[in-house]
Enzyme design. Structure first.
Site, PDB file in Angstrom:
ATOM      1  N   GLU A  48       4.451  23.810   0.313  1.00  0.00           N
ATOM      2  CA  GLU A  48       4.099  22.420   0.647  1.00  0.00           C
ATOM      3  C   GLU A  48       4.850  21.396  -0.185  1.00  0.00           C
ATOM      4  OE1 GLU A  48       2.315  24.668  -0.848  1.00  0.00           O
ATOM      5  OE2 GLU A  48       0.945  23.875  -2.355  1.00  0.00           O
ATOM      6  N   SER A  56      -9.730  -7.653   4.810  1.00  0.00           N
ATOM      7  CA  SER A  56      -9.078  -8.261   3.657  1.00  0.00           C
ATOM      8  C   SER A  56      -7.680  -8.753   3.999  1.00  0.00           C
ATOM      9  CB  SER A  56      -8.961  -7.218   2.550  1.00  0.00           C
ATOM     10  OG  SER A  56      -8.115  -6.165   2.994  1.00  0.00           O
ATOM     11  N   GLY A  57      -7.184  -8.384   5.187  1.00  0.00           N
ATOM     12  CA  GLY A  57      -5.785  -8.689   5.501  1.00  0.00           C
ATOM     13  C   GLY A  57      -4.897  -7.501   5.178  1.00  0.00           C
ATOM     14  N   GLY A  58      -5.438  -6.511   4.452  1.00  0.00           N
ATOM     15  CA  GLY A  58      -4.673  -5.302   4.142  1.00  0.00           C
ATOM     16  C   GLY A  58      -4.632  -4.377   5.355  1.00  0.00           C
ATOM     17  N   ASP A  74      -5.583  -1.156   5.967  1.00  0.00           N
ATOM     18  CA  ASP A  74      -6.677  -0.276   6.393  1.00  0.00           C
ATOM     19  C   ASP A  74      -7.731  -1.049   7.181  1.00  0.00           C
ATOM     20  OD1 ASP A  74      -5.247   1.452   4.872  1.00  0.00           O
ATOM     21  OD2 ASP A  74      -6.663   1.517   3.203  1.00  0.00           O
ATOM     22  N   SER A  75      -8.186  -2.169   6.619  1.00  0.00           N
ATOM     23  CA  SER A  75      -9.238  -2.898   7.335  1.00  0.00           C
ATOM     24  C   SER A  75      -8.684  -3.541   8.597  1.00  0.00           C
ATOM     25  CB  SER A  75      -9.915  -3.933   6.424  1.00  0.00           C
ATOM     26  OG  SER A  75      -8.986  -4.868   5.937  1.00  0.00           O
ATOM     27  N   SER A  76      -7.402  -3.928   8.602  1.00  0.00           N
ATOM     28  CA  SER A  76      -6.840  -4.530   9.820  1.00  0.00           C
ATOM     29  C   SER A  76      -6.760  -3.501  10.946  1.00  0.00           C
ATOM     30  CB  SER A  76      -5.431  -5.087   9.570  1.00  0.00           C
ATOM     31  OG  SER A  76      -5.472  -6.065   8.571  1.00  0.00           O
ATOM     32  N   LYS A 103      -2.965   7.704   4.461  1.00  0.00           N
ATOM     33  CA  LYS A 103      -2.374   6.363   4.491  1.00  0.00           C
ATOM     34  C   LYS A 103      -1.147   6.274   5.418  1.00  0.00           C
ATOM     35  CE  LYS A 103      -2.394   2.258   2.334  1.00  0.00           C
ATOM     36  NZ  LYS A 103      -3.632   1.473   2.130  1.00  0.00           N
TER      37      LYS A 103
END
Ligand code: XMP
Length: 503
Positions: free
Chosen positions: A165, A215-217, A219-221, A359
């Protein structure tokens, strides 16, 4: 969907095994080392590496069902030794073998097919197979390990001493693909288009209103957009402006999210946060204060605009694994803040559409959904925001310096084409002052610390060796454009022993 189960025996590379397999569009999932295998529960099982020795007392072992289910099994490193031991071979302490070794392929069909006669393989172990179990054959060896790769074809059980890996093993992904696709027969069904479709169809099946903190980041977007596409008007997003955001961040988030058609409300709570932080200088107390205030603002919003049934979060797979891990509590270096601290009496059910993703997979989903590159390429930003980049008490003057200097750092990196290649870049400021001279006048101002780091997962980080010309440009602009800034310093501590954020 077909899946490969990766049992985690504690190696730092266990996640990587999953990621490599997912990269070939086969779904792989990490599970605790002793998880039982339900009939039909997986197309194949991989036993990861780990720090223990199989002959040590209490050494972790897989659940018996794993070897009884009849599905293919591949042991890696410690997992290899588990295979040797389980089938009647013998493991002994050996000369430690760390780093690159030349793996000679003895049998180039099956597991080691298509990788050529020899490859560089990454070793990290202190034990080896002294006796190969009956029924197994050696399919690969190194100078130090006569049984570096073994196979029992009829039962489809394999063991390899090295780590396929890691990037240091040549053609390691091919070996994993030989196992997952060739031997286990898993289909390549894990695509981000497919993921987005099935996530949206399960979200549409939920009833009731959904509240999502953004938050504008990235993940949340992404979470908000998936839910918006699936649930439409049932979704309300809220952006809490805590006065600790980067310059222009609130406006950018508003324009991007509203531009995507998302129903977004902004709560301006900056006064409340700054009042709450007044007189607080201890880093942990500051983090607690921000987290607590956030929960209050959020709760008030939920009560006033409710009722909501769901609380949506952009939780990712590594967070899920870490919080569910059976391992002892890691020492708390910093208390990370998120919406997890909401009171249970709010009675909201949690909706986490990204909980199966890494991510880089979230970045791919962002592309599939058409989220602008400016959002998906944005550097990560801590929940407590600039409160952790202002060292000591958070004052409006220090906040202003950190915010403006941070913008300058980002602009200069963008100008030099380096923004996308570093992990994070910002400016911090504390109470240390220095003397400068501007025109013919003495200036007594703050020392601004510039921090730019390279990292792959934020667990470790190294300071970026920026070209001197770029550093010079950043320094000149900060002292010229920001009145309270007298000196600029560049942080050259790696993590460990330092951390990425100063507080
Ligand atoms: P440290 O400073 O611990 O940071 O090396 C590691 C990574 O995490 C980010 N960070 C946070 N992220 N809430 C977050 O969501 C937090 O409270 C928090 N504190 C640090 C940091 O920016 C870096 O990427």
């Amino acid at each position: 969907m077909d899946r490969i189960l990766v049992l985690d025996f504690g190696s730092q590379y266990s996640h990587l095994i999953c990621r490599r397999i997912r990269d070939m569009s086969v779904y792989a999932e990490l599970a605790p080392h002793d998880a039982p295998l339900e009939p039909g529960g997986a197309s194949g099982v991989i036993l990861s590496g780990g720090p223990e020795s199989v002959y040590a007392e209490g050494a972790p072992r897989p659940h018996p069902s794993v070897f009884e289910a009849g599905v293919p099994v591949l042991g890696i490193c410690y997992g290899h030794q588990l295979v040797v031991e389980r089938f009647g071979g013998r493991v002994r302490r050996a000369n430690r073998e760390y780093g690159s070794s030349e793996l000679e392929v003895v049998d180039g069909a099956g597991l080691l097919g298509g990788i050529g006669g020899s490859v560089r393989a990454w070793m990290s172990h202190g034990d080896e197979a002294e006796e190969v179990p009956p029924g197994f054959e050696v399919i690969g060896r190194t100078g130090a390990s006569a049984a570096a790769a073994i196979a029992m074809r009829e039962r489809r059980v394999y063991g390899i001493q090295f780590h396929p890996e890691v990037a240091h093993t040549e053609r390691g992904s091919r070996i994993l693909e030989n196992f997952a696709v060739g031997i286990c027969g898993a289909k390549k069904e894990w695509t981000m288009e497919g993921f987005a479709e099935s996530a949206m169809s399960s979200i549409s099946a939920t009833g009731g209103r959904i509240l999502c903190g953004v938050s504008g980041g990235i993940d949340s977007s992404v979470a908000a957009l998936l839910i918006h596409r699936a649930a439409g008007d049932r979704l309300t997003c809220v952006l809490v402006d805590n006065g600790l955001l980067r310059e222009g961040e609130r406006e950018e988030a508003e324009s991007v999210l509203r531009g995507l058609g998302i129903n977004l409300e902004t709560v301006d709570a900056s006064e409340r946060f700054l009042a709450r932080l007044r007189g607080v200088s201890d880093p942990e107390e500051k983090r607690m204060a921000v987290g607590d205030e956030f929960a209050r603002v959020f709760t008030e919003f939920a009560r006033e605009r409710g009722p909501f049934r769901w609380l949506a979060q952009g939780t990712l797979y590594p967070d899920v694994i870490e919080s569910g891990s059976a391992k002892g509590p890691a020492s708390v270096i910093k208390s990370h803040h998120n919406v997890g601290g909401l009171p249970s009496w709010l009675g909201l059910e949690v909706l986490e559409p990204l909980r199966d993703l890494y991510k880089d997979e979230v970045r791919k989903v962002a592309r599939v959904l058409g989220i602008p590159g400016s959002v998906s390429a944005r550097h990560p930003f801590p929940g407590p925001g600039l409160a952790v980049r202002v060292i000591g008490e958070v004052t409006p003057a220090k906040l202003q310096i950190a915010r403006s200097a941070g913008r300058i750092v980002e602009e200069e990196l963008r100008g030099a084409g380096l923004y996308g290649s570093v992990w994070q870049a910002y400016a911090a400021v504390g109470d240390d002052m220095a003397v400068g001279v501007v025109g013919d006048e003495r200036r007594h101002g703050n020392i601004v610390i510039v921090r730019v780091v390279d990292s792959v997962d934020a667990m470790t980080a190294d300071w970026t060796r920026l070209p001197h010309g770029v550093l010079e440009g950043i320094s000149n602009r900060i002292t010229n454009e920001i009145e309270g800034a007298a000196w600029v310093a560049y942080a050259i501590s790696s993590k460990p022993p330092a951390t990425i954020e100063p507080q």
